[in-house]
Motif scaffolding. Structure first.
Motif, PDB file in Angstrom:
ATOM      1  N   ILE A  27       0.841  -1.196   0.000  1.00 17.75           N
ATOM      2  CA  ILE A  27       0.000   0.000   0.000  1.00 17.75           C
ATOM      3  C   ILE A  27       0.888   1.262   0.000  1.00 17.75           C
ATOM      4  O   ILE A  27       0.708   2.164  -0.802  1.00 17.75           O
ATOM      5  N   ALA A  28       1.849   1.286   0.898  1.00 14.07           N
ATOM      6  CA  ALA A  28       2.652   2.514   1.072  1.00 14.07           C
ATOM      7  C   ALA A  28       3.685   2.706  -0.036  1.00 14.07           C
ATOM      8  O   ALA A  28       4.036   3.831  -0.364  1.00 14.07           O
ATOM      9  N   CYS A  29       4.180   1.611  -0.590  1.00 11.26           N
ATOM     10  CA  CYS A  29       5.127   1.644  -1.705  1.00 11.26           C
ATOM     11  C   CYS A  29       6.318   2.547  -1.413  1.00 11.26           C
ATOM     12  O   CYS A  29       6.918   2.446  -0.354  1.00 11.26           O
ATOM     13  N   CYS A  30       6.631   3.465  -2.325  1.00 10.93           N
ATOM     14  CA  CYS A  30       7.826   4.291  -2.149  1.00 10.93           C
ATOM     15  C   CYS A  30       7.600   5.453  -1.194  1.00 10.93           C
ATOM     16  O   CYS A  30       8.487   6.268  -0.979  1.00 10.93           O
TER      17      CYS A  30
ATOM     18  N   LEU B 113      -4.120  17.861  -4.120  1.00 11.20           N
ATOM     19  CA  LEU B 113      -4.976  17.572  -5.284  1.00 11.20           C
ATOM     20  C   LEU B 113      -4.329  16.518  -6.198  1.00 11.20           C
ATOM     21  O   LEU B 113      -5.006  15.616  -6.693  1.00 11.20           O
ATOM     22  N   SER B 114      -3.011  16.657  -6.395  1.00 13.30           N
ATOM     23  CA  SER B 114      -2.315  15.714  -7.284  1.00 13.30           C
ATOM     24  C   SER B 114      -2.249  14.309  -6.675  1.00 13.30           C
ATOM     25  O   SER B 114      -2.128  13.322  -7.401  1.00 13.30           O
ATOM     26  N   ALA B 115      -2.313  14.242  -5.343  1.00 12.83           N
ATOM     27  CA  ALA B 115      -2.241  12.934  -4.678  1.00 12.83           C
ATOM     28  C   ALA B 115      -3.598  12.237  -4.626  1.00 12.83           C
ATOM     29  O   ALA B 115      -3.658  11.016  -4.389  1.00 12.83           O
ATOM     30  N   ILE B 116      -4.688  12.999  -4.846  1.00 15.90           N
ATOM     31  CA  ILE B 116      -6.042  12.420  -4.724  1.00 15.90           C
ATOM     32  C   ILE B 116      -6.272  11.228  -5.669  1.00 15.90           C
ATOM     33  O   ILE B 116      -6.706  10.166  -5.217  1.00 15.90           O
ATOM     34  N   PRO B 117      -5.969  11.341  -6.990  1.00 14.52           N
ATOM     35  CA  PRO B 117      -6.191  10.181  -7.873  1.00 14.52           C
ATOM     36  C   PRO B 117      -5.442   8.927  -7.407  1.00 14.52           C
ATOM     37  O   PRO B 117      -5.971   7.822  -7.446  1.00 14.52           O
ATOM     38  N   LEU B 118      -4.223   9.157  -6.914  1.00 21.42           N
ATOM     39  CA  LEU B 118      -3.376   8.050  -6.439  1.00 21.42           C
ATOM     40  C   LEU B 118      -4.001   7.372  -5.216  1.00 21.42           C
ATOM     41  O   LEU B 118      -4.127   6.144  -5.162  1.00 21.42           O
ATOM     42  N   VAL B 119      -4.432   8.191  -4.272  1.00 22.26           N
ATOM     43  CA  VAL B 119      -5.030   7.663  -3.034  1.00 22.26           C
ATOM     44  C   VAL B 119      -6.336   6.933  -3.351  1.00 22.26           C
ATOM     45  O   VAL B 119      -6.585   5.835  -2.831  1.00 22.26           O
ATOM     46  N   ILE B 120      -7.152   7.537  -4.241  1.00 22.79           N
ATOM     47  CA  ILE B 120      -8.434   6.920  -4.610  1.00 22.79           C
ATOM     48  C   ILE B 120      -8.191   5.553  -5.259  1.00 22.79           C
ATOM     49  O   ILE B 120      -8.843   4.566  -4.920  1.00 22.79           O
ATOM     50  N   ASP B 121      -7.217   5.502  -6.173  1.00 22.50           N
ATOM     51  CA  ASP B 121      -6.920   4.233  -6.856  1.00 22.50           C
ATOM     52  C   ASP B 121      -6.438   3.165  -5.865  1.00 22.50           C
ATOM     53  O   ASP B 121      -6.886   2.012  -5.924  1.00 22.50           O
ATOM     54  N   VAL B 122      -5.554   3.564  -4.960  1.00 23.43           N
ATOM     55  CA  VAL B 122      -5.065   2.614  -3.949  1.00 23.43           C
ATOM     56  C   VAL B 122      -6.224   2.114  -3.101  1.00 23.43           C
ATOM     57  O   VAL B 122      -6.373   0.904  -2.875  1.00 23.43           O
ATOM     58  N   PHE B 123      -7.084   3.045  -2.666  1.00 20.44           N
ATOM     59  CA  PHE B 123      -8.220   2.688  -1.808  1.00 20.44           C
ATOM     60  C   PHE B 123      -9.188   1.751  -2.534  1.00 20.44           C
ATOM     61  O   PHE B 123      -9.607   0.729  -1.992  1.00 20.44           O
ATOM     62  N   THR B 125      -8.707  -0.191  -5.222  1.00 17.19           N
ATOM     63  CA  THR B 125      -8.151  -1.519  -5.532  1.00 17.19           C
ATOM     64  C   THR B 125      -7.976  -2.353  -4.264  1.00 17.19           C
ATOM     65  O   THR B 125      -8.167  -3.561  -4.274  1.00 17.19           O
ATOM     66  N   PHE B 126      -7.633  -1.658  -3.159  1.00 14.28           N
ATOM     67  CA  PHE B 126      -7.442  -2.362  -1.884  1.00 14.28           C
ATOM     68  C   PHE B 126      -8.773  -2.890  -1.353  1.00 14.28           C
ATOM     69  O   PHE B 126      -8.837  -3.986  -0.808  1.00 14.28           O
ATOM     70  N   THR B 127      -9.824  -2.108  -1.506  1.00 13.35           N
ATOM     71  CA  THR B 127     -11.136  -2.540  -0.997  1.00 13.35           C
ATOM     72  C   THR B 127     -11.886  -3.416  -2.015  1.00 13.35           C
ATOM     73  O   THR B 127     -12.944  -3.945  -1.705  1.00 13.35           O
ATOM     74  N   VAL B 129     -13.186  -2.471  -5.010  1.00 17.05           N
ATOM     75  CA  VAL B 129     -14.228  -1.803  -5.798  1.00 17.05           C
ATOM     76  C   VAL B 129     -14.006  -2.115  -7.290  1.00 17.05           C
ATOM     77  O   VAL B 129     -14.941  -2.414  -8.026  1.00 17.05           O
ATOM     78  N   TYR B 130     -12.782  -2.036  -7.725  1.00 19.20           N
ATOM     79  CA  TYR B 130     -12.435  -2.503  -9.070  1.00 19.20           C
ATOM     80  C   TYR B 130     -11.084  -3.196  -9.039  1.00 19.20           C
ATOM     81  O   TYR B 130     -10.325  -3.060  -8.083  1.00 19.20           O
ATOM     82  N   LYS B 131     -10.825  -3.954 -10.110  1.00 11.46           N
ATOM     83  CA  LYS B 131      -9.579  -4.725 -10.174  1.00 11.46           C
ATOM     84  C   LYS B 131      -8.391  -3.818 -10.487  1.00 11.46           C
ATOM     85  O   LYS B 131      -8.547  -2.824 -11.202  1.00 11.46           O
ATOM     86  N   TYR B 132      -7.243  -4.205  -9.991  1.00  9.18           N
ATOM     87  CA  TYR B 132      -6.024  -3.419 -10.241  1.00  9.18           C
ATOM     88  C   TYR B 132      -5.723  -3.338 -11.734  1.00  9.18           C
ATOM     89  O   TYR B 132      -5.756  -4.348 -12.437  1.00  9.18           O
ATOM     90  N   SER B 133      -5.479  -2.124 -12.198  1.00  9.89           N
ATOM     91  CA  SER B 133      -5.128  -1.955 -13.600  1.00  9.89           C
ATOM     92  C   SER B 133      -3.798  -1.188 -13.675  1.00  9.89           C
ATOM     93  O   SER B 133      -3.647  -0.134 -13.046  1.00  9.89           O
ATOM     94  N   GLN B 134      -2.876  -1.738 -14.444  1.00  9.83           N
ATOM     95  CA  GLN B 134      -1.550  -1.100 -14.557  1.00  9.83           C
ATOM     96  C   GLN B 134      -1.653   0.299 -15.157  1.00  9.83           C
ATOM     97  O   GLN B 134      -0.976   1.219 -14.715  1.00  9.83           O
TER      98      GLN B 134
END
Lengths: 167, 169
Positions: A27-30, B113-123, B125-127, B129-134
Motif C-alpha cells: 500500500i505505502a510503496c515508495c 490535489l495531485s495525490a487524490i487520484p493516487l489515493v483513490i486508486d489505492v483505496f 483496488t485495496f477494498t 471496488v475494481y480490479k487493479y489496472s496497470q
C-alpha cells in the motif's frame, strides 16, 4: 538527547517496523520513508514551539537521519528474521536464478556471480547468517532510503513551512 | 551610475538564472539515472546474477515489486510497480518542462490535489471496488510525480539562493 536525533530515531524505527509487516509496503510503496521523514520534521517542529520556519537544509538533514536510522533498523530486522527462519528472498529466488544461468549459458562472469550467491545461500541455510548478505542489504538500504529520505525531508519542510505561513 | 547599476543587476539575474538551470539539469540527470536503473531489465538483459540481485534489492526497499503490478516489456519486468513508474515518468516530464519554463511555487493544495487520484486508486483496488489496472495505476502516479518534482525543484532553488524560507533556528 538532541531533539533532532530523537524525532529521526523514532520515525526511522517506525518506518523500519512497517517495512517488515507483510502487505504494508504494497500500500505505502515508495512513500514509506519520505512520509517518515516528513513526520520526523513535524515532530521536531512540535518539540520546539519557538521555531517558526524550518531551514530547508535542516529538513534535508533530518530526512537523511531518519532514512539512515530506518535503513539500519530495517536491515537489522531482516538479519534477525533471516537468522531465525534461515531463509530469505535470496534463498527463495535462487532456483529460478540458477535455471536462468543454466538455460541461457551466460558465460564465466555469470557463473562466478552465481557462485557468490550460492555461497551466501548455503551460509544462510546452515548458519542463518551471511556477512556478505548482511553487508549488501545494509548498503542497498542505506543508498535507497537516504535518497528518498532526503526528498521526503525537502517536501516535508516545504509543506510544514507553507502550513505555518497560512496559519 | 545608473547604467552600471542596471548592468550589474542584469549580470546578477543572468548568473542566478544560469545557476538555477544548471541545478535543474543536474537534478534531472540524477532522476534519469534512478529511472534508467529500474528500466534496465527491459532495456538490456542483465547476465550477472549478483548485479541483478543488487539492482532488485535497491528498488525493493522503495517498492513492493509485485510481478503482476510491474509493467513488462518484451517479457522483462521493470523493477518498480506501474504506480511508481508513473510517478517517475511524471517527474521526468515536469523535469524537462522545468528546463524550458519558470517554475512557480507549488501550493500545498495543489500537492494534495495531485495525490487524490493516487489515493483513490489505492483505496478502490485495496477494498476491491475494481480490479487493479496497470494503466490506471500508472496514470494516477503521473500528476503526483510531476507536482512533487516541481516542489522539490522550487525548494532546492530556495536552499541555494538562500533568499526565502530561511528558518529562525
Amino acid at each position: 538527547m538532541n531533539k533532532k536525533y530523537l524525532s529521526a530515531l523514532v520515525c526511522g524505527f517506525g518506518a523500519a517496523v512497517l517495512t517488515t509487516i507483510p502487505g504494508v509496503q504494497t500500500i505505502a510503496c515508495c512513500l514509506l520513508v519520505p512520509v517518515a521523514s516528513a513526520i520526523s520534521i513535524f515532530l521536531y517542529k512540535k518539540s520546539q514551539p519557538e521555531l517558526i520556519k524550518i531551514q530547508t537544509g535542516t529538513g534535508i538533514f533530518l530526512g537523511l537521519l531518519t532514512a539512515v536510522f530506518a535503513a539500519l533498523f530495517a536491515s537489522g530486522f531482516e538479519i534477525i528474521i533471516t537468522y531465525i527462519t534461515r531463509t530469505s528472498d535470496l534463498v527463495t529466488s535462487m532456483p529460478q536464478a540458477e535455471k536462468v544461468v543454466k538455460d541461457m549459458n551466460l558465460g564465466p562472469a555469470a557463473e562466478e556471480s552465481m557462485e557468490i550467491l550460492k555461497q551466501m545461500v548455503s551460509e544462510i541455510q546452515s548458519k542463518g547468517f551471511s556477512f556478505l548478505y548482511a553487508f549488501l542489504i545494509t548498503t542497498t538500504n542505506l543508498i535507497t532510503y537516504s535518497i528518498f529520505g532526503m526528498l521526503g525531508g525537502l517536501i516535508g519542510t516545504a509543506v510544514i513551512n507553507k502550513r505555518n505561513q497560512s496559519v | 551610475m545608473r547604467l552600471t547599476e542596471v548592468i550589474n543587476s542584469t549580470k546578477l539575474i543572468f548568473e542566478q538564472r544560469a545557476k538555477i538551470s544548471l541545478m535543474r539539469l543536474l537534478f534531472l540527470f540524477l532522476l534519469s539515472i534512478l529511472t534508467i536503473g529500474f528500466l534496465l531489465p527491459t532495456i538490456t538483459s542483465i547476465d550477472n546474477s549478483l548485479s541483478n540481485f543488487l539492482l532488485t534489492r535497491v528498488y525493493s526497499s522503495v517498492c513492493h515489486q509485485e510481478s503482476a503490478k510491474c509493467i513488462s516489456i518484451g517479457g522483462a519486468s521493470m523493477l518498480v510497480c506501474a504506480r511508481c513508474s508513473g510517478i517517475y515518468a511524471g517527474a521526468i516530464v515536469s523535469g524537462v518542462f522545468s528546463l524550458l519554463t519558470l517554475v512557480r511555487p507549488i501550493s500545498t493544495k495543489l500537492l494534495i490535489l495531485s495525490a487524490i487520484p493516487l489515493v483513490i486508486d489505492v483505496f478502490f483496488t485495496f477494498t476491491g471496488v475494481y480490479k487493479y489496472s496497470q494503466s490506471i495505476a500508472f496514470a494516477s502516479g503521473l500528476a503526483f510525480g510531476g507536482i512533487i518534482y516541481l516542489l522539490i525543484i522550487s525548494e532546492l532553488e530556495n536552499l541555494f539562493s538562500n533568499k526565502s524560507f530561511k528558518g529562525n533556528e
